[in-house]
Motif scaffolding. Sequence first.
Motif, PDB file in Angstrom:
ATOM      1  N   ALA A  12      50.130  30.144  30.149  1.00 50.74           N
ATOM      2  CA  ALA A  12      51.350  29.883  29.394  1.00 50.74           C
ATOM      3  C   ALA A  12      51.168  30.093  27.891  1.00 50.74           C
ATOM      4  O   ALA A  12      52.137  30.334  27.178  1.00 50.74           O
ATOM      5  N   GLU A  13      49.932  30.013  27.408  1.00 45.42           N
ATOM      6  CA  GLU A  13      49.656  30.224  25.988  1.00 45.42           C
ATOM      7  C   GLU A  13      49.356  31.678  25.669  1.00 45.42           C
ATOM      8  O   GLU A  13      49.050  32.025  24.531  1.00 45.42           O
ATOM      9  N   GLY A  14      49.410  32.543  26.683  1.00 46.69           N
ATOM     10  CA  GLY A  14      49.158  33.957  26.485  1.00 46.69           C
ATOM     11  C   GLY A  14      47.696  34.345  26.522  1.00 46.69           C
ATOM     12  O   GLY A  14      47.349  35.477  26.220  1.00 46.69           O
ATOM     13  N   HIS A  15      46.815  33.415  26.896  1.00 45.90           N
ATOM     14  CA  HIS A  15      45.400  33.725  27.015  1.00 45.90           C
ATOM     15  C   HIS A  15      45.156  34.411  28.353  1.00 45.90           C
ATOM     16  O   HIS A  15      45.740  34.047  29.379  1.00 45.90           O
ATOM     17  N   TRP A  16      44.257  35.388  28.352  1.00 38.33           N
ATOM     18  CA  TRP A  16      43.947  36.115  29.573  1.00 38.33           C
ATOM     19  C   TRP A  16      42.979  35.329  30.439  1.00 38.33           C
ATOM     20  O   TRP A  16      42.041  34.704  29.955  1.00 38.33           O
ATOM     21  N   VAL A  17      43.243  35.362  31.738  1.00 37.95           N
ATOM     22  CA  VAL A  17      42.437  34.669  32.737  1.00 37.95           C
ATOM     23  C   VAL A  17      41.954  35.718  33.737  1.00 37.95           C
ATOM     24  O   VAL A  17      42.757  36.462  34.305  1.00 37.95           O
ATOM     25  N   ALA A  18      40.647  35.786  33.919  1.00 39.12           N
ATOM     26  CA  ALA A  18      40.074  36.716  34.896  1.00 39.12           C
ATOM     27  C   ALA A  18      40.189  36.111  36.284  1.00 39.12           C
ATOM     28  O   ALA A  18      39.974  34.910  36.473  1.00 39.12           O
ATOM     29  N   GLU A  19      40.552  36.940  37.247  1.00 36.57           N
ATOM     30  CA  GLU A  19      40.565  36.558  38.653  1.00 36.57           C
ATOM     31  C   GLU A  19      39.296  37.132  39.262  1.00 36.57           C
ATOM     32  O   GLU A  19      39.064  38.340  39.205  1.00 36.57           O
ATOM     33  N   LEU A  20      38.454  36.261  39.785  1.00 34.59           N
ATOM     34  CA  LEU A  20      37.163  36.682  40.310  1.00 34.59           C
ATOM     35  C   LEU A  20      37.223  36.916  41.811  1.00 34.59           C
ATOM     36  O   LEU A  20      38.068  36.348  42.507  1.00 34.59           O
ATOM     37  N   ALA A  21      36.318  37.734  42.328  1.00 37.92           N
ATOM     38  CA  ALA A  21      36.288  38.077  43.757  1.00 37.92           C
ATOM     39  C   ALA A  21      36.129  36.843  44.635  1.00 37.92           C
ATOM     40  O   ALA A  21      36.585  36.841  45.777  1.00 37.92           O
ATOM     41  N   CYS A  22      35.532  35.810  44.113  1.00 36.71           N
ATOM     42  CA  CYS A  22      35.321  34.580  44.885  1.00 36.71           C
ATOM     43  C   CYS A  22      36.593  33.765  45.033  1.00 36.71           C
ATOM     44  O   CYS A  22      36.635  32.797  45.798  1.00 36.71           O
ATOM     45  N   GLY A  23      37.637  34.124  44.281  1.00 33.15           N
ATOM     46  CA  GLY A  23      38.890  33.381  44.345  1.00 33.15           C
ATOM     47  C   GLY A  23      39.069  32.377  43.215  1.00 33.15           C
ATOM     48  O   GLY A  23      40.078  31.686  43.154  1.00 33.15           O
TER      49      GLY A  23
END
Length: 79
Positions: A12-23
């Motif tokens: 919501a703050e516009g920060h990027w979040v990585a989605e990892l293969a582990c979930g």
Amino acid sequence: MDQPIIGYHQDAEGHWVAELACGHFQHVRHDPPWQQRPWVVTEAGRAAKLGLMLGCKKCDEGAPPDRLDDPNDRPGSPQ
């Protein structure tokens, strides 16, 4: 445990979040001087880092996968 990045979303703050293969999800902020990740601010930079291995503390702790449909794991929720 190292896990590869397979995608991204923004909180919501516009920060990027990585989605990892582990979930699991992990913030990948570019916030100098503490975090030097200039690649995260462009689409091309993020695409170039798909497959990059990140240390996943949630895997080390045996945490269940994060879910976008879980109110605690939705973008904008504290992580």
